[in-house]
Design an enzyme around this catalytic site. Sequence first.
Site, mmCIF file in Angstrom:
data_model
loop_
_atom_site.group_PDB
_atom_site.id
_atom_site.type_symbol
_atom_site.label_atom_id
_atom_site.label_comp_id
_atom_site.label_asym_id
_atom_site.label_seq_id
_atom_site.Cartn_x
_atom_site.Cartn_y
_atom_site.Cartn_z
ATOM 1 N N ASP A 133 -3.968 7.602 3.874
ATOM 2 C CA ASP A 133 -4.437 7.650 2.505
ATOM 3 C C ASP A 133 -4.694 9.089 2.085
ATOM 4 O OD1 ASP A 133 -6.101 6.988 4.627
ATOM 5 O OD2 ASP A 133 -7.817 6.750 3.330
ATOM 6 N N ASP A 153 -11.760 6.144 13.129
ATOM 7 C CA ASP A 153 -11.958 5.929 11.690
ATOM 8 C C ASP A 153 -12.328 4.480 11.401
ATOM 9 O OD1 ASP A 153 -12.256 6.713 9.098
ATOM 10 O OD2 ASP A 153 -10.132 6.761 8.616
ATOM 11 N N LYS A 194 6.363 -0.612 7.257
ATOM 12 C CA LYS A 194 5.887 0.712 6.855
ATOM 13 C C LYS A 194 7.067 1.666 6.848
ATOM 14 C CE LYS A 194 2.448 4.234 8.021
ATOM 15 N NZ LYS A 194 1.222 4.485 8.770
ATOM 16 N N THR A 244 -14.445 9.268 8.236
ATOM 17 C CA THR A 244 -14.921 9.032 6.889
ATOM 18 C C THR A 244 -16.382 9.486 6.843
ATOM 19 O OG1 THR A 244 -13.406 7.207 6.599
ATOM 20 C CG2 THR A 244 -15.338 7.225 5.173
ATOM 21 N N ARG A 257 4.936 4.147 2.592
ATOM 22 C CA ARG A 257 4.741 3.018 1.694
ATOM 23 C C ARG A 257 4.882 1.775 2.555
ATOM 24 N NH1 ARG A 257 5.736 1.408 -4.139
ATOM 25 N NH2 ARG A 257 5.099 3.527 -4.564
ATOM 26 N N VAL A 258 3.989 0.861 2.373
ATOM 27 C CA VAL A 258 4.077 -0.357 3.169
ATOM 28 C C VAL A 258 4.542 -1.497 2.269
ATOM 29 C CG1 VAL A 258 2.841 -1.987 4.628
ATOM 30 C CG2 VAL A 258 2.254 0.438 4.726
ATOM 31 N N GLY A 266 0.846 -1.192 0.000
ATOM 32 C CA GLY A 266 0.000 0.000 0.000
ATOM 33 C C GLY A 266 0.879 1.239 0.000
ATOM 34 N N THR A 267 0.309 2.348 -0.430
ATOM 35 C CA THR A 267 1.084 3.583 -0.469
ATOM 36 C C THR A 267 0.262 4.753 0.037
ATOM 37 O OG1 THR A 267 0.361 4.064 -2.703
ATOM 38 C CG2 THR A 267 2.442 2.893 -2.471
ATOM 39 N N GLY A 268 0.962 5.755 0.497
ATOM 40 C CA GLY A 268 0.343 7.019 0.864
ATOM 41 C C GLY A 268 1.291 8.098 0.419
ATOM 42 N N THR A 269 1.017 9.339 0.795
ATOM 43 C CA THR A 269 1.888 10.412 0.314
ATOM 44 C C THR A 269 3.278 10.343 0.919
ATOM 45 O OG1 THR A 269 0.663 11.715 1.858
ATOM 46 C CG2 THR A 269 0.382 12.233 -0.460
ATOM 47 N N ASN A 296 -10.732 -0.284 6.960
ATOM 48 C CA ASN A 296 -9.657 -0.264 7.949
ATOM 49 C C ASN A 296 -9.564 -1.547 8.766
ATOM 50 O OD1 ASN A 296 -8.626 2.167 7.221
ATOM 51 N ND2 ASN A 296 -9.685 3.355 8.790
ATOM 52 N N LYS A 332 -14.221 1.580 9.802
ATOM 53 C CA LYS A 332 -14.928 1.320 8.540
ATOM 54 C C LYS A 332 -14.347 0.035 7.974
ATOM 55 C CE LYS A 332 -11.856 4.494 6.057
ATOM 56 N NZ LYS A 332 -11.705 5.485 5.004
#
Lengths: 428, 483
Positions: free
Chosen positions: A252, A230, A134, A272, A113-114, A107-110, A235, A232
């Site tokens: 995210d 959060d 991570k 969310t 990165r995992v 997975g990635t975010g700004t 998650n 949901k």
Amino acid sequence: MKSVSRMATTVIHKASHPLSSSSSSSASANTNTNLPAPNRNHNSEMETSTTTTARSAQQEKEFVAHYANKTRSLKTEEIQEDKRNKALGHSSKRLSVKDFELVRTLGTGTFARVWLVRLANASEEDRDKVFALKVLRKVEVIKLKQVDHVNHERSVLADVAGHPFITTLITSFSDHDSLYMLLDYCPGGEVFSYLRKAKRFDENTARFYAAEIVLIIEFLHEKEGVAYRDLKPENLLLDADGHIKLKRRMNDMGLGAELIGKIGETYTLCGTPEYLAPEVIQSKGHTTAVDWWALGILIYEFITGYPPFWNSNPIEIYKQIVSRSVHFPQEPYISSEAKDIILQFCTVDRSKRLGNISGGAARVKSHAFFKGVQWDEVYYRKYRGPIIPPVRYPGDTQCFDQYPDEKAGREPYNDELKRKWEHHFEDF
Amino acid sequence: MQNSAINRNGLHPPSLTPLSNIHKAKSYDTLRSQAGFGNRVPYPNAYLQEIEKLNREILDSQPKDILQFCANFFARRLELERTELLYTHSIDRKMSGTTFPGRMGANSNPFGAPEKERKTSGIMKVMEEDENDSVASPATSNFSFGGGAPTFTSSFGGDAAGPPSSFKPASTEGFPAHYGMGRRTSVSAESLNPTASANDNWSPPFHPKSADQISRLKKSIEGNFLFSHLDDEQSSQILGALVEKPIPAKDIKVITQGDQGDFFYVVEKGSFDVYVNSTGEIQPGSDGLGTKVATIDAGGSFGELALMYNAPRAATVISAEPSCTLWALDRITFRRILMDSTFQRRRLYESFLEEVPLLSTLTKYERSKIADALETQKFPEGTTIIQEGDVGEAFYLLESGEAEAFKNGTSNPVKHYHKGDYFGELALLDDKPRQASVISKTEVKVATLGKDGFQRLLGPVASIMRRTKYETGVEEIDPLHQK
């Protein structure tokens, strides 16, 4: 956009080191800026390190490997033992990214990165032990004003390490460019994926996940004093046995909200849209009660397949949340117990909201929806998961999406930044 | 669900929104009788439902080849119905194992079949992987349910399961219209720290306005869910913080679709056109604005989502005439006003509660729960807040103003109350009648909580009072501050 090939999902042993391929494929790549390859300065530090340090690093690698052994059975006593001794979640000054082989991106975010990783140069017996690593780039963390946040996240994760249904922080470490958190790997992927695929869950399945989440919330609120904020399906991860693991948020979209905030002084709007409690929307100052609201929404979405308040325009969602109660559709059939617990969670008046009222989580557990549930057995994972993820081998990633390689030419963590910020990262 | 469906499909007649089957049948019957079908033999309900679904799809898709579209529709419906039958059957068998045995006794498994049975069945563990199916990953937000013909795959833990990434969209039958099945993004606003703000003496910006302007602004925002719950103080701070923004010419873009939003606007003078481009952001070129969807006149407002968090603007708003005027409010100011006042009031209440001997054994955590539940009420001078002899239902903290207690038969007050004082607290303890009347001497603001609310949150007061420091070892552990 070059995506990681499917090779990694088929034979983990033959997966090449993704870093070497990404750096060689980009002509402009500066070795110093290519993450998470350790920087040269760091390498030289490693080379000059003493033999005692080396031995300690080896010991820590063995701890990591040993931890992986435990996750296979995850006996009650072991979870508790870890909790008491706090063997998990420590900051390691010995481990480095070179101790791990990066298999593929999960997975990635700004700024994060995992990676799916395993121990580098692992012995035959440890070859199958995989983890999620991570990687947070210091430069991005500073630029996005997330320094306090990542430190906070690390410390909260260290506190909760060992809980059966929360992603475990095994250890953390850092190098010149990056911060690293080594987490357990949940090969099942997100509950979200299974829910959307199945369209909806039957009540037994919803009850199973809800029960594990109740234990997470109880633990976070009543033992740790934090709210998750959060909840949901996106998650919630599934481990190989089909049990819940509360996700580390991958930040995210770069909206770096706190994953878990200390309650009491919580005024930041985060969450969310479909799952926000009315007091969050109206900035009334919110407490741990927001998680119980979200659990009501979650059970509803499990059973019907969609959340009770929905519109393509978020403003319309918020108007619904603050102005009307949850309605139930005619189809599918929803038991009166399920309807009742949803309505009791999704109560605007916090002095009436189940979970927040006297008795706390204990009262939730004794609700008719959970009738017959043996809570100790839930905690000790005695119930079999309703969905067993199709995991073919320990490093199987077929339940995760493919992500493109990291772009080269990232901004370096220079000396000026280092002087100003390095002491903020000491805890890693 | 009905209302929301209508809102979402603003352009569709209500009878075409996806209500429950029964509602659909009813609404269609109504339509038929209105159309003069009167007393003829009624069509089967199942038929009417199918026709209505078809109508809806035709409205949505506006197909050119009507016959082909209808043929496809019915073929798909047939496939769907058959698959759903199989699916229902298989999911009963596979997902839950047996019917919920929690009702049958404590030793059974409330989540389904016992472990041993499940293991031998082996149906949940699936190794197959169909590469061709992997194109639409459930984790991407743009796999589509509209338009083409969704193929229904029954597979949840079923024979063709495979990884969740091998997923074909399931039927959205019964789901809200246009329900987005993709992953949902978390949102968050800037982190504001109330403790810090208490130290830096922040005060909201104040832009003077005429009484006329104030009353117009009030009218503009009073119905808005982001403002409707504010108290007078918060309201006046926010009205004061709105800043005038002249828009001198026609065709000036105030907000641009796709841009990050920071401001909320109220129209003081002039009018503004709202355009939406279906791509989600403004495009270059003459028709890049997209379609005009609305006009906002004086008194109207737009951009409210920006007050909650930073999100891309959903539309472009352009001045429709020369010399317009807007009032603008930014998110940080808005949230800070709300946060500071909420935070200060919470602290005030907590400190008041500390002074109530009856509640002295409450932990800090419990006090904050009560402070959270207190409601503010205002009474004009001379109001009887509690009446001697009545059954006590609530207790009061005096937040501002003065009040006096009177006993029947005495003309002089027996007690004076000032800011921070409390009264009526014995109501929490028992059902005895009020011992005195309390009458406001000036206009007063009180924070109040009913006995019911108190007991719901903390249980009976009597047991709380019975706590002593000695025996409260366990209860004293405050989950917020134990570390």
